[in-house]
Design an enzyme around this catalytic site. Sequence first.
Site, PDB file in Angstrom:
ATOM      1  N   TRP A 104      13.221 -24.172  -6.394  1.00  0.00           N
ATOM      2  CA  TRP A 104      12.303 -25.508  -6.215  1.00  0.00           C
ATOM      3  C   TRP A 104      12.163 -25.281  -4.670  1.00  0.00           C
ATOM      4  O   TRP A 104      10.802 -25.809  -4.291  1.00  0.00           O
ATOM      5  CB  TRP A 104      13.114 -26.592  -6.624  1.00  0.00           C
ATOM      6  CG  TRP A 104      12.885 -26.740  -7.980  1.00  0.00           C
ATOM      7  CD1 TRP A 104      13.892 -26.566  -9.046  1.00  0.00           C
ATOM      8  CD2 TRP A 104      11.919 -26.788  -9.067  1.00  0.00           C
ATOM      9  NE1 TRP A 104      13.630 -26.673 -10.332  1.00  0.00           N
ATOM     10  CE2 TRP A 104      12.117 -26.850 -10.137  1.00  0.00           C
ATOM     11  CE3 TRP A 104      10.624 -26.849  -8.521  1.00  0.00           C
ATOM     12  CZ2 TRP A 104      11.269 -26.726 -11.591  1.00  0.00           C
ATOM     13  CZ3 TRP A 104       9.914 -27.003  -9.562  1.00  0.00           C
ATOM     14  CH2 TRP A 104      10.059 -26.779 -11.274  1.00  0.00           C
ATOM     15  N   ASP A 174      14.962 -33.135  -1.330  1.00  0.00           N
ATOM     16  CA  ASP A 174      14.583 -33.303  -2.723  1.00  0.00           C
ATOM     17  C   ASP A 174      16.062 -33.662  -3.445  1.00  0.00           C
ATOM     18  O   ASP A 174      16.793 -32.670  -3.310  1.00  0.00           O
ATOM     19  CB  ASP A 174      14.069 -31.941  -3.108  1.00  0.00           C
ATOM     20  CG  ASP A 174      13.758 -32.094  -4.607  1.00  0.00           C
ATOM     21  OD1 ASP A 174      14.139 -32.893  -5.229  1.00  0.00           O
ATOM     22  OD2 ASP A 174      12.928 -31.128  -5.371  1.00  0.00           O
ATOM     23  N   LYS A 198      16.087 -36.938 -14.659  1.00  0.00           N
ATOM     24  CA  LYS A 198      17.375 -36.052 -14.813  1.00  0.00           C
ATOM     25  C   LYS A 198      18.582 -37.113 -14.576  1.00  0.00           C
ATOM     26  O   LYS A 198      19.333 -37.165 -15.720  1.00  0.00           O
ATOM     27  CB  LYS A 198      17.635 -35.079 -13.716  1.00  0.00           C
ATOM     28  CG  LYS A 198      16.535 -33.872 -13.565  1.00  0.00           C
ATOM     29  CD  LYS A 198      16.300 -33.126 -12.372  1.00  0.00           C
ATOM     30  CE  LYS A 198      15.326 -32.204 -12.315  1.00  0.00           C
ATOM     31  NZ  LYS A 198      15.311 -31.098 -13.703  1.00  0.00           N
TER      32      LYS A 198
END
Length: 374
Positions: A104, A174, A198
């Site tokens: 990511w 992030d 999540k």
Amino acid sequence: MTKTWNFGAGPAVMPKSVLIKAQKELVDYKGTGMSVMELSHRSKEFDDIINTAEANLRKLMNIPSNYKVLFLQGGATTQFSSVFLNLVGDDLSRPCDYMVSGGWSDKAAAEAKKLGANVNYVFNTKSEGFTRIPPKSEWKLSPNASYLYFCDNETVHGVEFQEVPEVNCPIVCDMSSNILSRPVDVSKFDLIMAGAQKNIGPAGLTIVIIKEDLIGTRLNPKVPCPILLNYKTHANNRSLYNTPPTFGIYMAGLVFEWLLSIGGVEAISAINSRKAQRLYSTINKFSNTYKAVVAEDCRSRMNVPFRVIDASGKPSKELEAEFLKGAVARHMVQLKGHRSVGGIRASIYNAMSEEGVEYLCRYMEEFARQKAKL
């Protein structure tokens, strides 16, 4: 109803009590005769929902008053662009520092580069398979970076930072897959972003926590920032410039209430530590069957990737397929590793109970003993 243990990386398991409450309120929210999904985002009822959600998130994370909380759409991936467009500053030649520790952060750096960023890789462990965070002696920080970007927990590769980097520029993080899983000092960050699917709620909602003095002050006049990617748009309109993901915000609010009811982030952090320790200890105990793929000093407590190995110690796709088949037969789902890396991955977010992790570990023990008899 058969109990299913969902170890998926996202959309992920939700607290059962949250789902039950949402079920009860689905058709008629607090006597309105309407579902939350039908409420106007300009209504008093929804105003109460979003204000309470923000207040509870601030309480859970101890967010300082000089930070704005934004409820956005587009997932954390959209923020790859927003971060650069909002924080690049007047001088496009200034480097933007990226720590690439997994898939990511690699995508985030590539997106910034595509938009014209002068990306400096503080480190990039792609060639090593994203299995470690290099020591500070190997970092190549820019002396005049516009910002530093890193992903606190890499969902695919299972690499998690254990401390916040100390630099002389805005820090962007992030936290999609580990937000609210452990205490963090928000004041050490300038911008935190997190996709909800999540640890927070259903897919479709993204939360941004940003220091007020960064909002609208570092836009580059030569690089137009689309109105919905501009943090100033949302900050000035309390996340209501356009129709927000109303149901996602409502569900996030219920999750925040659930966390507060069990003792907050400190309480869930202790639970998460026990879950991770139980799972990693099982992997280590049966080292002739399982192999952890990430260096011990940066293993994630949220996403645990591992391989099933053969007698020679090499990953075996056949054994992994057998392992996954047995897991499904025992109602454990979404344990297959990400398509880019293969193997097994157990995502054990906040809503995954210790009972669920224990159930998985007992199966792993059973599988390893059966394999030893072959």
